[in-house]
Write a protein that holds these residues in place. Structure first.
Motif, mmCIF file in Angstrom:
data_model
loop_
_atom_site.group_PDB
_atom_site.id
_atom_site.type_symbol
_atom_site.label_atom_id
_atom_site.label_comp_id
_atom_site.label_asym_id
_atom_site.label_seq_id
_atom_site.Cartn_x
_atom_site.Cartn_y
_atom_site.Cartn_z
ATOM 1 N N VAL A 1 8.602 3.317 -6.128
ATOM 2 C CA VAL A 1 9.271 3.160 -4.832
ATOM 3 C C VAL A 1 10.244 4.312 -4.651
ATOM 4 C CG1 VAL A 1 10.837 1.691 -3.482
ATOM 5 C CG2 VAL A 1 9.054 0.642 -4.898
ATOM 6 N N ARG A 2 10.309 4.845 -3.416
ATOM 7 C CA ARG A 2 11.314 5.864 -3.102
ATOM 8 C C ARG A 2 12.354 5.256 -2.170
ATOM 9 N NH1 ARG A 2 6.379 8.622 -0.385
ATOM 10 N NH2 ARG A 2 6.250 7.475 1.573
ATOM 11 N N SER A 3 13.612 5.546 -2.428
ATOM 12 C CA SER A 3 14.707 5.175 -1.526
ATOM 13 C C SER A 3 15.179 6.436 -0.827
ATOM 14 C CB SER A 3 15.869 4.541 -2.304
ATOM 15 O OG SER A 3 15.494 3.300 -2.853
ATOM 16 N N TYR A 4 15.273 6.400 0.493
ATOM 17 C CA TYR A 4 15.635 7.618 1.210
ATOM 18 C C TYR A 4 16.452 7.302 2.457
ATOM 19 C CZ TYR A 4 12.006 6.605 4.704
ATOM 20 O OH TYR A 4 11.262 6.022 5.695
ATOM 21 N N ASP B 1 7.403 14.504 -1.765
ATOM 22 C CA ASP B 1 8.444 13.597 -2.249
ATOM 23 C C ASP B 1 9.401 14.329 -3.186
ATOM 24 O OD1 ASP B 1 7.505 11.315 -0.921
ATOM 25 O OD2 ASP B 1 6.173 10.772 -2.568
ATOM 26 N N ILE B 2 8.839 15.103 -4.097
ATOM 27 C CA ILE B 2 9.676 15.847 -5.048
ATOM 28 C C ILE B 2 10.586 16.814 -4.295
ATOM 29 C CG2 ILE B 2 9.662 17.480 -6.972
ATOM 30 C CD1 ILE B 2 6.929 16.262 -7.773
ATOM 31 N N ALA B 3 10.032 17.498 -3.294
ATOM 32 C CA ALA B 3 10.819 18.441 -2.504
ATOM 33 C C ALA B 3 11.962 17.741 -1.788
ATOM 34 C CB ALA B 3 9.916 19.151 -1.493
ATOM 35 N N HIS C 1 0.835 -1.190 0.000
ATOM 36 C CA HIS C 1 0.000 0.000 0.000
ATOM 37 C C HIS C 1 0.877 1.251 0.000
ATOM 38 C CE1 HIS C 1 -3.497 -2.423 0.594
ATOM 39 N NE2 HIS C 1 -3.092 -2.877 1.763
ATOM 40 N N ARG C 2 0.307 2.369 -0.409
ATOM 41 C CA ARG C 2 1.038 3.641 -0.414
ATOM 42 C C ARG C 2 1.611 3.938 0.974
ATOM 43 N NH1 ARG C 2 -0.706 8.803 0.846
ATOM 44 N NH2 ARG C 2 -2.857 8.046 0.979
ATOM 45 N N GLY C 3 2.895 4.252 1.022
ATOM 46 C CA GLY C 3 3.572 4.571 2.279
ATOM 47 C C GLY C 3 4.110 3.371 3.022
ATOM 48 N N MET D 1 16.802 9.645 -2.258
ATOM 49 C CA MET D 1 17.956 9.453 -3.123
ATOM 50 C C MET D 1 17.550 9.065 -4.547
ATOM 51 S SD MET D 1 19.913 10.156 -0.661
ATOM 52 C CE MET D 1 21.453 10.091 -1.558
ATOM 53 N N ALA D 2 16.447 8.322 -4.680
ATOM 54 C CA ALA D 2 16.042 7.848 -6.002
ATOM 55 C C ALA D 2 14.582 7.434 -5.981
ATOM 56 C CB ALA D 2 16.912 6.672 -6.444
#
Length: 222
Positions: free
Chosen positions: A57-60, A174-176, A34-36, A71-72
């Protein structure tokens, strides 16, 4: 830990991309998030390799002051989770409803298999990740806010655009956090690009974007 919110996991043959990476047929499981939802966390054992089937997917990494640095973004078809060392350096989360394939890392990098193709493919993937990290560092350090947002849109345009429309699978926060900007600054830069008739928003969420003038947008990315 493996997965927190998976649904309908199924054992199946690996995707062509994971097979190509390994240099032989691998088996993978398929999970929905699910989202998040967290896919893996910083400091966890490096057990699996992943591929995005749908969603994003976001990697942070969380910084010492509590800020989040993304990061990506990993989009459909992307393989992620390839790192050096024994534990994860980043956290990975689904930005929208997302399906991923995963395979045990050892299936791909098992030295006993002695497959030069797998080694070469992994090196290429690591090199690509390093090149992206270099580009990201330059973007964070040397560009104005509108140049950063324009560069981000150009990247997404190349990776996502269908029928001339960008359907962004990430929100402005996320973009920020990817660009090292505030939410307000990202919103202001997008509005400026809209006011210059370089892009247009579709719908109320403003996640669907039509790029009207790619040449003008590219002028900000130099």
């Amino acid at each position: 830990m493996l997965v927190r919110t998976q649904e309908n996991a199924s054992r199946r043959s690996g995707s062509s991309e994971l097979n190509a990476l390994a240099g032989h047929a691998v088996f993978c499981s398929e999970f929905k998030y699910h989202r998040g939802s967290e896919i893996f966390g910083e400091g966890e054992p490096l057990e699996y390799l992943y591929q995005v089937k749908s969603g994003a997917v976001r990697s942070y990494k969380l910084l010492a002051d509590g800020r989040r640095q993304i990061m990506a973004f990993h989009l459909p078809g992307d393989i992620f989770g390839v790192e050096n060392g024994a534990v994860r350096r980043f956290t990975a989360e689904a930005t929208v409803e997302t399906t991923v394939r995963l395979t045990i890392r050892q299936n791909v990098v098992d030295e006993e298999l002695g497959l030069a193709a797998a080694t070469n493919n992994i090196l290429k993937l690591v090199t690509s990740n390093l090149q992206h990290a270099e580009t990201h560092m330059l973007l964070l350090g040397r560009k104005t806010s509108i140049e950063k947002v324009a560069a981000f849109l150009i990247e997404m345009d190349v990776r996502l655009s269908a029928a001339g429309v960008l359907n962004l699978p990430m929100n402005r926060r996320d973009i920020a956090d990817y660009l090292g900007l505030t939410l307000e600054t990202v919103s202001r830069a997008l509005s400026q690009l809209r006011d210059r008739d370089i892009l247009a928003f579709i719908g109320h969420s403003h996640r669907e974007i039509m790029v009207r003038d790619r040449a003008k947008l590219a002028m900000f990315d130099h």
